[in-house]
Design a protein around this motif. Structure first.
Motif, mmCIF file in Angstrom:
data_model
loop_
_atom_site.group_PDB
_atom_site.id
_atom_site.type_symbol
_atom_site.label_atom_id
_atom_site.label_comp_id
_atom_site.label_asym_id
_atom_site.label_seq_id
_atom_site.Cartn_x
_atom_site.Cartn_y
_atom_site.Cartn_z
ATOM 1 N N PRO A 1 13.359 16.402 3.017
ATOM 2 C CA PRO A 1 13.494 14.999 2.680
ATOM 3 C C PRO A 1 14.313 15.226 1.136
ATOM 4 C CG PRO A 1 11.311 15.780 2.272
ATOM 5 C CD PRO A 1 11.798 16.803 3.139
ATOM 6 N N THR A 2 14.687 14.100 0.636
ATOM 7 C CA THR A 2 15.400 14.004 -0.663
ATOM 8 C C THR A 2 14.779 12.884 -1.190
ATOM 9 O OG1 THR A 2 17.379 13.029 -0.077
ATOM 10 C CG2 THR A 2 17.539 15.276 -0.035
ATOM 11 N N GLU B 1 26.666 13.715 7.173
ATOM 12 C CA GLU B 1 25.886 14.413 7.775
ATOM 13 C C GLU B 1 24.487 13.430 7.779
ATOM 14 O OE1 GLU B 1 25.074 18.252 6.702
ATOM 15 O OE2 GLU B 1 27.086 18.751 6.199
ATOM 16 N N TRP B 2 23.672 13.551 8.666
ATOM 17 C CA TRP B 2 22.432 12.898 8.734
ATOM 18 C C TRP B 2 21.533 13.523 7.722
ATOM 19 C CZ3 TRP B 2 21.709 8.530 10.988
ATOM 20 C CH2 TRP B 2 22.484 8.174 11.915
ATOM 21 N N GLU B 3 20.841 12.740 6.998
ATOM 22 C CA GLU B 3 19.877 12.938 5.762
ATOM 23 C C GLU B 3 18.765 11.968 5.663
ATOM 24 O OE1 GLU B 3 21.677 12.756 1.975
ATOM 25 O OE2 GLU B 3 23.390 12.054 2.913
ATOM 26 N N THR B 4 17.777 12.130 4.977
ATOM 27 C CA THR B 4 16.569 11.185 4.848
ATOM 28 C C THR B 4 16.428 11.067 3.397
ATOM 29 O OG1 THR B 4 15.640 11.910 7.265
ATOM 30 C CG2 THR B 4 14.121 10.707 5.373
ATOM 31 N N VAL B 5 16.283 9.884 2.865
ATOM 32 C CA VAL B 5 15.826 9.949 1.385
ATOM 33 C C VAL B 5 14.796 8.900 1.282
ATOM 34 C CG1 VAL B 5 17.533 7.716 1.399
ATOM 35 C CG2 VAL B 5 17.149 9.250 -0.758
ATOM 36 N N PRO C 1 0.943 -1.336 -0.138
ATOM 37 C CA PRO C 1 -0.180 -0.064 0.165
ATOM 38 C C PRO C 1 0.821 1.322 -0.207
ATOM 39 C CG PRO C 1 -0.698 -1.551 1.675
ATOM 40 C CD PRO C 1 0.711 -1.822 1.298
ATOM 41 N N TYR C 2 2.190 1.362 -0.124
ATOM 42 C CA TYR C 2 2.955 2.248 0.205
ATOM 43 C C TYR C 2 3.704 2.718 -1.003
ATOM 44 C CZ TYR C 2 1.875 1.306 4.905
ATOM 45 O OH TYR C 2 1.314 1.243 6.250
ATOM 46 N N LEU C 3 4.267 3.911 -1.278
ATOM 47 C CA LEU C 3 4.873 4.320 -2.494
ATOM 48 C C LEU C 3 6.409 4.395 -2.238
ATOM 49 C CD1 LEU C 3 2.851 7.330 -3.496
ATOM 50 C CD2 LEU C 3 3.114 5.039 -4.517
ATOM 51 N N TYR C 4 7.064 4.563 -1.051
ATOM 52 C CA TYR C 4 8.339 5.002 -0.622
ATOM 53 C C TYR C 4 8.932 4.105 0.291
ATOM 54 C CZ TYR C 4 7.190 9.543 -2.921
ATOM 55 O OH TYR C 4 6.532 10.297 -3.765
ATOM 56 N N LEU C 5 10.146 3.452 0.236
ATOM 57 C CA LEU C 5 11.201 3.229 1.218
ATOM 58 C C LEU C 5 11.929 4.331 1.697
ATOM 59 C CD1 LEU C 5 12.278 0.984 3.066
ATOM 60 C CD2 LEU C 5 14.051 0.619 1.231
ATOM 61 N N ALA C 6 11.835 4.809 2.924
ATOM 62 C CA ALA C 6 12.351 5.899 3.444
ATOM 63 C C ALA C 6 13.519 5.316 4.518
ATOM 64 C CB ALA C 6 11.470 6.710 4.397
ATOM 65 N N LEU C 7 14.762 6.289 4.343
ATOM 66 C CA LEU C 7 15.959 5.619 5.262
ATOM 67 C C LEU C 7 16.484 7.071 5.804
ATOM 68 C CD1 LEU C 7 16.387 3.917 2.400
ATOM 69 C CD2 LEU C 7 18.079 2.841 3.710
ATOM 70 N N ARG C 8 16.741 6.943 7.281
ATOM 71 C CA ARG C 8 17.379 8.066 7.985
ATOM 72 C C ARG C 8 18.730 7.524 8.087
ATOM 73 N NH1 ARG C 8 18.579 12.907 9.531
ATOM 74 N NH2 ARG C 8 18.134 13.501 11.721
ATOM 75 N N TYR D 1 21.994 6.862 -2.704
ATOM 76 C CA TYR D 1 22.744 8.368 -2.773
ATOM 77 C C TYR D 1 22.917 9.134 -1.647
ATOM 78 C CZ TYR D 1 22.966 7.079 -7.758
ATOM 79 O OH TYR D 1 22.890 6.587 -9.234
ATOM 80 N N SER D 2 24.008 9.591 -1.415
ATOM 81 C CA SER D 2 24.021 10.606 -0.121
ATOM 82 C C SER D 2 24.616 12.060 -0.841
ATOM 83 C CB SER D 2 25.202 10.179 0.664
ATOM 84 O OG SER D 2 25.541 11.253 1.826
#
Length: 245
Positions: free
Chosen positions: A238-239, A168-172, A127-134, A162-163
């Motif tokens: 987000p990116t 640095e901490w980021e979310t993709v 049911p979801y579009l994205y896999l998100a990672l922090r 990709y970073s």
């Protein structure tokens, strides 16, 4: 009458209770018949227990010399509690094994999850579009790996991680539809759609074959239909890498 071994397995009732609570939430919020608007947490490394259900893999399993390790890191003023995946890559071939012609990789993934009262433990992310990672990366060439209950059990669906801000901490956010089917590191055809109703494992691998140390920190993996739930993890925005593979 004796209970089966799966009923005696540590965590069986805890996993079953977690599945029951998830099904109950779907029923009470009607998310089973409409697009879910709340995130579905998959691997949360701010919980120290999560690292215990994960394992590393490397060419050392075949006699190579790469090293990989997982450490739990507590929260600090500059970052969340997280899992640290680190080690070193070596492309030296193992001696006395002429059939091995390539070396230099390391990876981690969650272990196969145990059964529940509702059957085998699998993630339904359909049911979801994205896999998100922090995460926080050293900038090397990492891939997110997904295994499902596919007919070919050695198939892995991959997406480049990709970073944009190394160290640095980021979310993709990665579109599930953009993952590519591979087998033993090679893209295979036909590119069958991922069996998103039955996801077995999630993990990340390093395959750039560049000798030397590596470090990747991961706080959370979750799936979502919204790119604004990133605020819950304290990121500054987000990116999306949905256009890259």
């Amino acid at each position: 009458m004796r209970p089966s071994n799966c009923l005696l397995e540590p965590g069986f009732f805890r996993r079953s209770l977690g599945e029951f609570q998830r099904f109950a939430k779907l029923a009470t919020t009607l998310e089973s018949i409409r697009v879910p608007m709340t995130p579905y947490h998959l691997l949360d490394f701010t919980d120290p227990e999560t690292i215990t259900i994960c394992k590393t893999m490397s060419d050392a399993d075949m006699g190579g010399f790469s090293k990989a390790q997982l450490d739990q890191v507590p929260a600090t003023a500059s970052g969340p509690a997280h899992m640290r995946f680190h080690g070193s890559i070596s492309i030296d071939l193992p001696p006395n094994r002429p059939h091995i012609q390539r070396s230099g990789y390391a990876a981690w993934r969650n272990k196969d999850r145990g059964p529940t009262l509702f059957g085998k433990s699998l993630w339904d992310v359909d049911p979801y579009l994205y896999l998100a990672l922090r995460f926080k990366s050293d900038g090397r060439k990492y891939f997110v790996n997904v295994q499902t209950e596919s007919i070919v059990h050695t198939d892995i669906h991959q997406h480049r991680l990709y970073s944009r801000r190394p160290r640095e901490w980021e979310t993709v956010f990665l579109r599930w539809a953009d993952f590519v089917r591979t087998n033993h590191g090679e893209v295979v055809e036909p590119q069958n759609e991922m069996m998103r109703q039955k996801v077995r494992t999630l993990g990340i691998g390093l395959t750039d074959r560049v000798p030397g140390p590596f470090e990747l920190c991961v706080a959370n993996l979750w799936t979502t239909n919204r790119m604004d739930d990133v605020d819950a993890y304290g990121d500054d925005g987000p990116t999306s890498d949905s256009f890259k593979k």
